[in-house]
Scaffold this motif. Structure first.
Motif, PDB file in Angstrom:
ATOM      1  N   TYR A  69       0.845  -1.158   0.169  1.00  0.00           N
ATOM      2  CA  TYR A  69      -0.008  -0.128   0.095  1.00  0.00           C
ATOM      3  C   TYR A  69       0.778   1.227   0.123  1.00  0.00           C
ATOM      4  O   TYR A  69       1.872   1.218   0.697  1.00  0.00           O
ATOM      5  N   THR A  70       0.475   2.178  -0.665  1.00  0.00           N
ATOM      6  CA  THR A  70       1.245   3.411  -0.948  1.00  0.00           C
ATOM      7  C   THR A  70       0.513   4.636  -0.252  1.00  0.00           C
ATOM      8  O   THR A  70      -0.891   4.736  -0.600  1.00  0.00           O
ATOM      9  N   VAL A  71       1.119   5.193   0.663  1.00  0.00           N
ATOM     10  CA  VAL A  71       0.331   6.229   1.592  1.00  0.00           C
ATOM     11  C   VAL A  71       1.180   7.396   1.703  1.00  0.00           C
ATOM     12  O   VAL A  71       2.234   7.573   1.396  1.00  0.00           O
ATOM     13  N   LEU A  72       0.179   8.595   1.791  1.00  0.00           N
ATOM     14  CA  LEU A  72       0.849  10.109   1.954  1.00  0.00           C
ATOM     15  C   LEU A  72       0.107  10.754   2.958  1.00  0.00           C
ATOM     16  O   LEU A  72      -1.015  11.120   2.985  1.00  0.00           O
ATOM     17  N   PRO A  73       0.828  10.688   4.064  1.00  0.00           N
ATOM     18  CA  PRO A  73       0.185  11.537   5.368  1.00  0.00           C
ATOM     19  C   PRO A  73       0.306  13.094   5.230  1.00  0.00           C
ATOM     20  O   PRO A  73       0.761  13.541   6.345  1.00  0.00           O
ATOM     21  N   GLY A  74      -0.447  13.529   4.498  1.00  0.00           N
ATOM     22  CA  GLY A  74      -0.534  14.976   4.448  1.00  0.00           C
ATOM     23  C   GLY A  74       0.283  15.874   3.764  1.00  0.00           C
ATOM     24  O   GLY A  74       1.490  15.569   3.692  1.00  0.00           O
ATOM     25  N   ASP A  75      -0.105  16.969   3.493  1.00  0.00           N
ATOM     26  CA  ASP A  75       0.661  18.265   2.862  1.00  0.00           C
ATOM     27  C   ASP A  75       1.267  17.730   1.370  1.00  0.00           C
ATOM     28  O   ASP A  75       2.356  17.303   1.353  1.00  0.00           O
ATOM     29  N   PHE A  76       0.241  17.862   0.318  1.00  0.00           N
ATOM     30  CA  PHE A  76       0.627  17.835  -0.870  1.00  0.00           C
ATOM     31  C   PHE A  76      -0.133  18.416  -1.860  1.00  0.00           C
ATOM     32  O   PHE A  76       0.673  18.816  -3.153  1.00  0.00           O
ATOM     33  N   ILE A  77      -1.275  19.014  -1.681  1.00  0.00           N
ATOM     34  CA  ILE A  77      -2.015  19.871  -2.704  1.00  0.00           C
ATOM     35  C   ILE A  77      -1.299  21.267  -2.502  1.00  0.00           C
ATOM     36  O   ILE A  77      -1.569  22.187  -3.683  1.00  0.00           O
ATOM     37  N   SER A  78      -0.931  21.589  -1.514  1.00  0.00           N
ATOM     38  CA  SER A  78      -0.321  22.870  -1.410  1.00  0.00           C
ATOM     39  C   SER A  78       0.789  22.952  -0.270  1.00  0.00           C
ATOM     40  O   SER A  78       0.699  21.933   0.559  1.00  0.00           O
ATOM     41  N   LEU A 106      -1.301   5.879  -6.006  1.00  0.00           N
ATOM     42  CA  LEU A 106      -1.449   6.023  -4.514  1.00  0.00           C
ATOM     43  C   LEU A 106      -2.518   5.475  -3.992  1.00  0.00           C
ATOM     44  O   LEU A 106      -3.733   5.663  -4.582  1.00  0.00           O
ATOM     45  N   ASP A 107      -2.450   4.815  -2.844  1.00  0.00           N
ATOM     46  CA  ASP A 107      -3.679   3.956  -2.262  1.00  0.00           C
ATOM     47  C   ASP A 107      -4.351   5.008  -1.079  1.00  0.00           C
ATOM     48  O   ASP A 107      -5.666   5.098  -1.225  1.00  0.00           O
ATOM     49  N   PHE A 108      -3.833   5.673  -0.243  1.00  0.00           N
ATOM     50  CA  PHE A 108      -4.390   6.410   0.817  1.00  0.00           C
ATOM     51  C   PHE A 108      -3.492   7.709   1.079  1.00  0.00           C
ATOM     52  O   PHE A 108      -2.230   7.837   1.113  1.00  0.00           O
ATOM     53  N   ALA A 109      -4.498   8.580   1.351  1.00  0.00           N
ATOM     54  CA  ALA A 109      -3.939  10.063   1.802  1.00  0.00           C
ATOM     55  C   ALA A 109      -4.590  10.518   2.875  1.00  0.00           C
ATOM     56  O   ALA A 109      -5.839  10.138   3.132  1.00  0.00           O
ATOM     57  N   MET A 110      -4.112  11.560   3.593  1.00  0.00           N
ATOM     58  CA  MET A 110      -4.948  12.311   4.536  1.00  0.00           C
ATOM     59  C   MET A 110      -4.750  13.863   4.423  1.00  0.00           C
ATOM     60  O   MET A 110      -3.796  14.264   3.701  1.00  0.00           O
ATOM     61  N   PHE A 111      -5.688  14.555   5.332  1.00  0.00           N
ATOM     62  CA  PHE A 111      -5.461  16.050   5.155  1.00  0.00           C
ATOM     63  C   PHE A 111      -4.059  16.238   6.043  1.00  0.00           C
ATOM     64  O   PHE A 111      -3.766  15.768   7.312  1.00  0.00           O
ATOM     65  N   GLY A 112      -3.192  17.215   5.531  1.00  0.00           N
ATOM     66  CA  GLY A 112      -2.340  17.866   6.212  1.00  0.00           C
ATOM     67  C   GLY A 112      -2.625  19.291   6.471  1.00  0.00           C
ATOM     68  O   GLY A 112      -3.834  19.637   5.900  1.00  0.00           O
ATOM     69  N   ASN A 113      -1.903  20.218   7.082  1.00  0.00           N
ATOM     70  CA  ASN A 113      -2.318  21.402   7.312  1.00  0.00           C
ATOM     71  C   ASN A 113      -2.537  22.399   6.111  1.00  0.00           C
ATOM     72  O   ASN A 113      -3.287  23.198   5.994  1.00  0.00           O
ATOM     73  N   HIS A 114      -1.520  22.050   5.371  1.00  0.00           N
ATOM     74  CA  HIS A 114      -1.681  22.792   4.012  1.00  0.00           C
ATOM     75  C   HIS A 114      -2.611  22.636   3.021  1.00  0.00           C
ATOM     76  O   HIS A 114      -2.950  23.189   2.098  1.00  0.00           O
ATOM     77  N   GLU A 115      -3.585  21.379   3.281  1.00  0.00           N
ATOM     78  CA  GLU A 115      -4.692  20.923   2.542  1.00  0.00           C
ATOM     79  C   GLU A 115      -5.560  22.172   2.555  1.00  0.00           C
ATOM     80  O   GLU A 115      -6.150  22.292   1.678  1.00  0.00           O
ATOM     81  N   PHE A 116      -5.596  22.858   3.843  1.00  0.00           N
ATOM     82  CA  PHE A 116      -6.758  23.847   4.007  1.00  0.00           C
ATOM     83  C   PHE A 116      -5.997  25.105   3.768  1.00  0.00           C
ATOM     84  O   PHE A 116      -6.622  26.119   3.988  1.00  0.00           O
ATOM     85  N   ASP A 117      -4.961  25.466   2.764  1.00  0.00           N
ATOM     86  CA  ASP A 117      -4.623  26.597   2.164  1.00  0.00           C
ATOM     87  C   ASP A 117      -5.554  27.175   1.274  1.00  0.00           C
ATOM     88  O   ASP A 117      -5.580  28.401   1.300  1.00  0.00           O
TER      89      ASP A 117
END
Length: 505
Positions: A69-78, A106-117
Motif C-alpha cells: 500500500y502506498t500512503v501519503l500522510p498529508g501536505d501535498f496539494i499545497s 497512491l492508495d491512501f492520503a490524509m489531510f495535512g495543514n496545507h490542504e486547507f490553504d
C-alpha cells in the motif's frame, strides 16, 4: 526389510513432529510511505526525488508483494510552485499533484495543514478528482456549526479503514488505520477534534474488528509521542509535517517520517504472526535518486503539468527556463535551517526586498514563505526562484513605531522552529543581550522606522502575530506598490529576487 521399516518410522515420526510444532503463517504487509510532497519533479539538478521514480519503486514492491500500500500522510496539494501557475484561466491549485498521484497509484492520503490553504471549493475539486482514498479521523467539514465528514462525489471520507489481507484459508489479517491531523490551519470551513480523543473514540468502535491498529498522522513529533503514550494500542505511526526523516519509539510504538518532496521514502514491512498474534516492524529508509529509473506513464503526466505551468508563468512575465545566475556557493533553502537560523538565502531575499524599496532601511519576511527545502547551487533558473517562493506576494513598505517593531522581531525569535520565524536584512540581533539595532544603534520604542515587509505578514495570520494587521496603531504609514506599473518589482517578491540575482552576477 528391517532398515527400510526403521527409516519409514523415522520419517513418519519427523513428519508428525514437524506438523505438531509448525509455525503459524507470518503475513508481510508492505507500506510505501512518503510525506510532505510539493514537487512532482526531481530536486537538486535531478539528483533526488521525483514522483516518477517513486512510481517505479512502487511497481517493484508490488511485484515482490501484492499486499503493498502506498500512503501519503498529508501536505501535498499545497504549497507547490507549479500550483501557483494558471491553466485555462484558473490557478492550477494542486490539480497537478492529484493527477500525478492518480497515475502513480497512491492508495491512501490524509489531510495535512496545507490542504486547507485553499478555499473550500478548491479543496473539494481536488478531493473529487482523486482516484485514491482519503481518510480523516479528526477533521470535519464545518458548515455554519453543522460538522460532518468531508465528502467526495459519491461518498463521505471515511474516519478509518480496515485493510483485510489474506492469511491462510479464508482467514484474514485485519489492520485498522486512522488518520490524525494537526489543528494549526483554522479555516472557517474546518473543525478539528482533539487527536487523542478521536483516536480513542475510533479504536473503541473498531477494536473487536481488527487484529491491530496503525495510524497516519500529520502532527509534530512531540504530538506523535503524546498520542502514542496515550494510545499504546497504536502499534505504528506513519507521520509527516517535520520534512526530515526520523525513526523513533515511544514506549512500544514506532514513529516514522520520511524526508519531504520524496527525497526519501520509507518502505515498511509489517510482519504479523497469525498464531502468536505478534507484530514485528522492519523499515528501510530508501533514498529516491538516479539509481531508480522513471516510470513512463507517471513521467508523461509530470511533463504534461510542467508544460502547462510553464506556459502560465510566461503569461505572468516569467521565463521559467531562463538562467538567472550561476552560484558557486550554495544558498541554504533547507527548511530545518531557515526556520531556526538566519541563513544566507534569507539575507539575499531580504536584500532583494530592500533593493526595490523606495525608502526602507531594512526588510523582514517570514521563513515559511521559503518552500524549496533544498540548496540553490550552480545554474539558477527563474523556475528555481518560483520554487523558492511559490506564494509570491507583494513587498509592502511600512512606517512603524520602535515599540511595534521590537514586538514583531521578538515574536519572530519566539517562533524559532516554525514558519513564523523571521528572516531579515539590515537589522542586527545580539542574542547575548537580547537586543536589536540598526548599524550599531539600538531600536528605540518611541522612534519610527521604515521597513519593507512581505504582504502576508500584515494579514495577522502568521504564527503568534495576530496583532500584526494593517490597522495596528503602531503602523503609521503604508506604501503599496503600483499595481498597474509592471516595472514596479514590489508587486512580486520573486521578480525582485530575480533582478537582484541578475545584477549580482
Amino acid at each position: 526389510m528391517f532398515k527400510r521399516a526403521a527409516l519409514l518410522y523415522k520419517l513418519t515420526f519427523l513428519f508428525l513432529f514437524t506438523c505438531s510444532i509448525q509455525y503459524a503463517k507470518v503475513v508481510d504487509i508492505v507500506f510505501l510511505h512518503m510525506n510532505d510532497v510539493y514537487e512532482i519533479t526531481p530536486l537538486e539538478g535531478g539528483k533526488y526525488g521525483g514522483l516518477s521514480r517513486v512510481a517505479e519503486l512502487r511497481k517493484q514492491l508490488l511485484k515482490q508483494n501484492p499486499n503493498t500500500y502506498t500512503v501519503l500522510p498529508g501536505d501535498f496539494i499545497s504549497p507547490s510552485a507549479l500550483g501557483t501557475a494558471e491553466f485555462e484561466g484558473k490557478r492550477i491549485n494542486g490539480a497537478q499533484m492529484i493527477d500525478v498521484l492518480n497515475t502513480l497509484g497512491l492508495d491512501f492520503a490524509m489531510f495535512g495543514n496545507h490542504e486547507f490553504d485553499y478555499k473550500y471549493e478548491v479543496l473539494q475539486d481536488r478531493m473529487d478528482e482523486s482516484k485514491f482514498e482519503w481518510i480523516s479521523s479528526n477533521v470535519y467539514h464545518d458548515q455554519n456549526g453543522l460538522r460532518q465528514s468531508f465528502r467526495r462525489i459519491d461518498h463521505p471520507i471515511p474516519q478509518y479503514v480496515i485493510l483485510k489481507i489474506p492469511s491462510s484459508g479464508k482467514k484474514m489479517v485485519r489492520v485498522g488505520m486512522i488518520a490524525l491531523c494537526i489543528d494549526v490551519n483554522k479555516q472557517p470551513y474546518v473543525y478539528y477534534e482533539n487527536s487523542v480523543d478521536a483516536g480513542k473514540r475510533i479504536y473503541s468502535e473498531i477494536k473487536d474488528s481488527i487484529d491491530f491498529l496503525i495510524a497516519m498522522t500529520h502532527l509534530t513529533i512531540q504530538q506523535d509521542k503524546e498520542l502514542a503514550a496515550a494510545m499504546p494500542e497504536i502499534k505504528f505511526i506513519m507521520g509527516g509535517h517535520e520534512h526530515f526523516n526520523m525513526y523513533v519509539t515511544q514506549d512500544e510504538t514506532i514513529i516514522a517520517k520520511a524526508d519531504a518532496n520524496a527525497k526519501s521514502v520509507y518502505v515498511h514491512h509489517l510482519l504479523y504472526d497469525t498464531k502468536r498474534k505478534k507484530l514485528k516492524i522492519e523499515s528501510e529508509l530508501k533514498t529516491i535518486d538516479t539509481a531508480i529509473k522513471n516510470d513512463g506513464a507517471t513521467s508523461e503526466t509530470v511533463n504534461k503539468w510542467v508544460d502547462r505551468a510553464f506556459s502560465g508563468f510566461r503569461s505572468k512575465g516569467f521565463e521559467p527556463n531562463e538562467i538567472v545566475t550561476t552560484l558557486n556557493e550554495p544558498l541554504d533553502g533547507l527548511e530545518i535551517n531557515n526556520r531556526f537560523y538566519e541563513t544566507n538565502l534569507g539575507k539575499v531575499i531580504g536584500e532583494a526586498m530592500y533593493s526595490v524599496s523606495r525608502n526602507s532601511t531594512a526588510a523582514i519576511f517570514n521563513s515559511g514563505s521559503v518552500r524549496i527545502d533544498d540548496n540553490l547551487m550552480g545554474e539558477i533558473s527563474q523556475y528555481d526562484i518560483i520554487r523558492t517562493l511559490p506564494f509570491g506576494g507583494k513587498i509592502i513598505e511600512i512606517e512603524v513605531t520602535g515599540e511595534l517593531l521590537l514586538k514583531i522581531l521578538n515574536t519572530g525569535i519566539a517562533n524559532r522552529g516554525s514558519r513564523g520565524f523571521l528572516q531579515y536584512y539590515g537589522i542586527q540581533y545580539d542574542s547575548s543581550s537580547v537586543s536589536w539595532g540598526f548599524n550599531g544603534h539600538g531600536i528605540i520604542e518611541t522612534d519610527t522606522y521604515n521597513i519593507a515587509v512581505s504582504d502576508y505578514l500584515l494579514t495577522g495570520m502568521e504564527q503568534n502575530m495576530s496583532f500584526l494587521k494593517r490597522d495596528n496603531p503602531g503602523i503609521l504609514k503604508i506604501l503599496e506598490p503600483q499595481a498597474d506599473d509592471k516595472s514596479d518589482l514590489r508587486n512580486d517578491i520573486r521578480l525582485a529576487l530575480i533582478k537582484y540575482l541578475k545584477e549580482k552576477k
